[in-house]
Design an enzyme around this catalytic site. Sequence first.
Site, PDB file in Angstrom:
ATOM      1  N   ASP A   1       0.812  -1.226   0.000  1.00 30.15           N
ATOM      2  CA  ASP A   1       0.000   0.000   0.000  1.00 30.15           C
ATOM      3  C   ASP A   1       0.843   1.272   0.000  1.00 30.15           C
ATOM      4  O   ASP A   1       0.405   2.320   0.505  1.00 30.15           O
ATOM      5  CB  ASP A   1      -0.945   0.040   1.212  1.00 30.15           C
ATOM      6  CG  ASP A   1      -2.135  -0.903   1.062  1.00 30.15           C
ATOM      7  OD1 ASP A   1      -2.124  -1.727   0.142  1.00 30.15           O
ATOM      8  OD2 ASP A   1      -3.061  -0.814   1.895  1.00 30.15           O
TER       9      ASP A   1
ATOM     10  N   CYS B   1      -4.346  -6.234  -3.023  1.00 35.70           N
ATOM     11  CA  CYS B   1      -3.191  -7.077  -2.685  1.00 35.70           C
ATOM     12  C   CYS B   1      -3.050  -8.398  -3.436  1.00 35.70           C
ATOM     13  O   CYS B   1      -2.088  -8.615  -4.166  1.00 35.70           O
ATOM     14  CB  CYS B   1      -3.195  -7.378  -1.184  1.00 35.70           C
ATOM     15  SG  CYS B   1      -3.082  -5.937  -0.128  1.00 35.70           S
TER      16      CYS B   1
ATOM     17  N   HIS C   1      -0.162 -13.714   0.985  1.00 34.46           N
ATOM     18  CA  HIS C   1      -1.505 -13.315   0.540  1.00 34.46           C
ATOM     19  C   HIS C   1      -1.950 -13.954  -0.768  1.00 34.46           C
ATOM     20  O   HIS C   1      -2.668 -13.344  -1.571  1.00 34.46           O
ATOM     21  CB  HIS C   1      -1.633 -11.795   0.469  1.00 34.46           C
ATOM     22  CG  HIS C   1      -3.011 -11.349   0.866  1.00 34.46           C
ATOM     23  ND1 HIS C   1      -3.366 -10.031   1.016  1.00 34.46           N
ATOM     24  CD2 HIS C   1      -4.134 -12.062   1.169  1.00 34.46           C
ATOM     25  CE1 HIS C   1      -4.631  -9.931   1.376  1.00 34.46           C
ATOM     26  NE2 HIS C   1      -5.117 -11.173   1.476  1.00 34.46           N
TER      27      HIS C   1
ATOM     28  N   SER D   1      -2.804 -10.103   4.955  1.00 36.32           N
ATOM     29  CA  SER D   1      -2.689  -8.758   5.524  1.00 36.32           C
ATOM     30  C   SER D   1      -2.855  -8.803   7.039  1.00 36.32           C
ATOM     31  O   SER D   1      -3.698  -9.541   7.556  1.00 36.32           O
ATOM     32  CB  SER D   1      -3.749  -7.832   4.929  1.00 36.32           C
ATOM     33  OG  SER D   1      -3.528  -7.642   3.547  1.00 36.32           O
TER      34      SER D   1
ATOM     35  N   ASN E   1       0.224  -1.898  -4.765  1.00 34.63           N
ATOM     36  CA  ASN E   1      -0.885  -1.081  -5.285  1.00 34.63           C
ATOM     37  C   ASN E   1      -0.788   0.307  -4.677  1.00 34.63           C
ATOM     38  O   ASN E   1       0.118   0.590  -3.881  1.00 34.63           O
ATOM     39  CB  ASN E   1      -2.251  -1.701  -4.984  1.00 34.63           C
ATOM     40  CG  ASN E   1      -2.432  -2.183  -3.571  1.00 34.63           C
ATOM     41  OD1 ASN E   1      -2.494  -3.393  -3.316  1.00 34.63           O
ATOM     42  ND2 ASN E   1      -2.493  -1.263  -2.608  1.00 34.63           N
TER      43      ASN E   1
END
Length: 518
Positions: free
Chosen positions: A37, A76, A132, A157, A287
């Site tokens: 992030d 993710c 993930h 996460s 992302n």
Amino acid sequence: CGIRNMALGKLLLVIFVVILASSAECKPNIVLIFADDLGFGDLSCYGHPTSTTPIIDKLASEGLVFTQFYTASPVCSPSRAALLTGRYQTRSGIYPGVFDADSIGGLPLNETTIAELLKEDGYSTAIVGKWHLGVGEGGMYLPTHQGFDSYFGIPYSHDMCPCYTCFYPNISCYDKCRVAEVGCPIFENEKIVKQPADFLTLADNYTSAARSFILTEAAKENPFFLYYASQHTHHPQFAGQQFTGSSIRGKFGDALNELDWSVGQILKALEDSKAIDNTFVFFTSDNGPSLTRKERGGSPGLLRCGKGTTWEGGQRVPAIAWWPGKISPGKTPELGATVDILPTLATLLGIKLPPVALDGFDMAPILFENKTSNRNYYIYYPDDVSPSEGIYAVRLNQYKAHYYTHGGFEFCPNDYPDTVCRSNFSKHAYSPPLLYDLLNDPSEVYPLDASEYTTVIAQIDAKKKQFEETMSWGLSQMDRGQNSILEPCAAPHCIPFPTCCATDKYTFCEEPQNCVET
């Protein structure tokens, strides 16, 4: 004397040939650092005025900085699948959305990952950090079944678990995350070694594992691939004693400083092991930034919107390629993407590509020859992608056409100044598509008059149709559903679940003054 000279000459020739052969066989090490992030505007080297990231800034000053680099998804799991396979998530079935702790599905085992390619070429492979891409029954989707020799980290996460203490010594997290679910597990290969994870020591533990892998493999003179998938700077931000209160940017800055330190420790391990001159390092993010936490969250910089959207802020990310002596320092506006990393490594190492449809392009001309990109287009899929809607946007050269847009779901507050980014901004379809010139308007503020760009739109429509004809949709792994018995637990089937999963006593703090030991 003449015979001796001839013999000496032959000996020197043999030695030279041996050295040359040895040099030719000296495979470069690969270190792939994936932030979580981290927005386009979060790093100091990308223009943030109050971030302090001296290590990553040094990486940028000595390496090649991309200004138009894309991730495959604004969330993710699909972005990670695309990174490791060189294929859009729609092909592997990593859609819609992301995996949960109790997801049944995972990255299909017949997908070929970077780790599998490199392992077949003699590399030692390790992942440290966030996976993930599914755990599954019996851990069937964990990294050790996907080409990695070793794994140390949380498999999803860290907000998918209860989260109470995020900053030293007992400063509570911004919220409590998912309090009804099992504590975040730290896996070592396929075994849970700590549950719940201690956020105050997590980065230290990750960094130690990464350094140990580098030092061990370098001592063996094995070529190695390290995939360092940091939990920073995903919500809830956290930091240990060394970095709590270290940044004028607040808690996000503290977390970012800890990430920067981790990168520095990895580079130091490369230097200490004398592997640094033969190591290709690539740094990027999964992302764009989550905007939900407002000033406590990340920044897309001048780009529009953030995580969860197909606007530039959701999928254009920072990226730095570093290899002193091999990659010239500078900044490039050439197009690149996470799906390009696998084919680039295959070219670099002379490895045969897997016999499947790949979406990546070789970036070697950009990295090593200062030439233009092999890529002139990019496809944008949303986080909730479905075969019925498919592509949301297409970039061709400098132009980007939006066929659909929607807001950032839970990743953007409903009082955000730009209404199209808000969670409550519903899906909109456009015919003709919204068109922007990204070279002159990277913020996507000024839509072009479609009537004046009919030729451009026709070209983008044709590219979209051509790409859609090549897309073979994989079975959705998320649609396989969830099963609570799959939540990772250090003591499977224990009672009372989930607190019985804890590997040792721990303390959580709903408020700094209200700590409870369990």
